[in-house]
Design a protein around this motif. Sequence first.
Motif, PDB file in Angstrom:
ATOM      1  N   ALA A  58       0.831  -1.206   0.000  1.00  0.00           N
ATOM      2  CA  ALA A  58       0.000   0.000   0.000  1.00  0.00           C
ATOM      3  C   ALA A  58       0.865   1.256   0.000  1.00  0.00           C
ATOM      4  O   ALA A  58       0.559   2.229  -0.702  1.00  0.00           O
ATOM      5  N   GLN A  59       1.948   1.245   0.763  1.00  0.00           N
ATOM      6  CA  GLN A  59       2.840   2.394   0.820  1.00  0.00           C
ATOM      7  C   GLN A  59       3.471   2.659  -0.547  1.00  0.00           C
ATOM      8  O   GLN A  59       3.563   3.814  -0.989  1.00  0.00           O
ATOM      9  N   GLN A  60       3.884   1.615  -1.239  1.00  0.00           N
ATOM     10  CA  GLN A  60       4.472   1.779  -2.563  1.00  0.00           C
ATOM     11  C   GLN A  60       3.450   2.321  -3.559  1.00  0.00           C
ATOM     12  O   GLN A  60       3.760   3.185  -4.379  1.00  0.00           O
ATOM     13  N   GLU A  61       2.223   1.833  -3.467  1.00  0.00           N
ATOM     14  CA  GLU A  61       1.183   2.293  -4.387  1.00  0.00           C
ATOM     15  C   GLU A  61       0.812   3.745  -4.133  1.00  0.00           C
ATOM     16  O   GLU A  61       0.563   4.504  -5.070  1.00  0.00           O
ATOM     17  N   ILE A  62       0.792   4.150  -2.875  1.00  0.00           N
ATOM     18  CA  ILE A  62       0.505   5.552  -2.566  1.00  0.00           C
ATOM     19  C   ILE A  62       1.629   6.435  -3.092  1.00  0.00           C
ATOM     20  O   ILE A  62       1.384   7.513  -3.641  1.00  0.00           O
ATOM     21  N   GLY A  63       2.865   5.973  -2.956  1.00  0.00           N
ATOM     22  CA  GLY A  63       4.000   6.727  -3.495  1.00  0.00           C
ATOM     23  C   GLY A  63       3.908   6.884  -4.999  1.00  0.00           C
ATOM     24  O   GLY A  63       4.171   7.965  -5.540  1.00  0.00           O
ATOM     25  N   ARG A  64       3.503   5.835  -5.686  1.00  0.00           N
ATOM     26  CA  ARG A  64       3.337   5.913  -7.140  1.00  0.00           C
ATOM     27  C   ARG A  64       2.209   6.866  -7.518  1.00  0.00           C
ATOM     28  O   ARG A  64       2.316   7.624  -8.475  1.00  0.00           O
ATOM     29  N   ALA A  65       1.133   6.848  -6.757  1.00  0.00           N
ATOM     30  CA  ALA A  65       0.009   7.737  -7.040  1.00  0.00           C
ATOM     31  C   ALA A  65       0.412   9.197  -6.842  1.00  0.00           C
ATOM     32  O   ALA A  65       0.036  10.063  -7.635  1.00  0.00           O
ATOM     33  N   VAL A  66       1.190   9.467  -5.816  1.00  0.00           N
ATOM     34  CA  VAL A  66       1.646  10.839  -5.568  1.00  0.00           C
ATOM     35  C   VAL A  66       2.581  11.284  -6.676  1.00  0.00           C
ATOM     36  O   VAL A  66       2.484  12.421  -7.168  1.00  0.00           O
ATOM     37  N   GLN A  67       3.480  10.428  -7.109  1.00  0.00           N
ATOM     38  CA  GLN A  67       4.389  10.783  -8.198  1.00  0.00           C
ATOM     39  C   GLN A  67       3.607  11.039  -9.478  1.00  0.00           C
ATOM     40  O   GLN A  67       3.911  11.974 -10.228  1.00  0.00           O
ATOM     41  N   GLU A  69       0.550  12.081  -9.701  1.00  0.00           N
ATOM     42  CA  GLU A  69      -0.202  13.324  -9.518  1.00  0.00           C
ATOM     43  C   GLU A  69       0.725  14.523  -9.710  1.00  0.00           C
ATOM     44  O   GLU A  69       0.320  15.525 -10.285  1.00  0.00           O
ATOM     45  N   CYS A  70       1.970  14.394  -9.280  1.00  0.00           N
ATOM     46  CA  CYS A  70       2.929  15.509  -9.433  1.00  0.00           C
ATOM     47  C   CYS A  70       3.303  15.690 -10.902  1.00  0.00           C
ATOM     48  O   CYS A  70       3.596  16.814 -11.332  1.00  0.00           O
ATOM     49  N   ARG A  71       3.314  14.638 -11.666  1.00  0.00           N
ATOM     50  CA  ARG A  71       3.648  14.725 -13.098  1.00  0.00           C
ATOM     51  C   ARG A  71       2.537  15.410 -13.891  1.00  0.00           C
ATOM     52  O   ARG A  71       2.796  16.043 -14.906  1.00  0.00           O
ATOM     53  N   ASP A  72       1.310  15.216 -13.428  1.00  0.00           N
ATOM     54  CA  ASP A  72       0.165  15.777 -14.183  1.00  0.00           C
ATOM     55  C   ASP A  72      -0.050  17.194 -13.864  1.00  0.00           C
ATOM     56  O   ASP A  72       0.303  18.120 -13.696  1.00  0.00           O
TER      57      ASP A  72
END
Length: 72
Positions: A58-67, A69-72
């Motif tokens: 879950a922590q890895q997936e949240i990190g990917r989602a934040v990254q 979101e920052c790209r968009d």
Amino acid sequence: MLNAIWAGMIVLGILYGAFTGNLEAVSNAALESAGEAVDLCITMCGIMGLWTGLMKIAQQEIGRAVQQECRD
């Protein structure tokens, strides 16, 4: 403080068992309880490993989602 209370209860139980002639029953109960404690620890290690792995995913997936979101 709590350690002293537990130690006192154990000593009182052993002394009571010795004075009433049930020392064998006390030692059998202590060994049986120790076996149950080991079983509980093994079970809890498995459950803890499962939840730790799920939280890591879950922590890895949240990190990917934040990254993302920052790209968009």
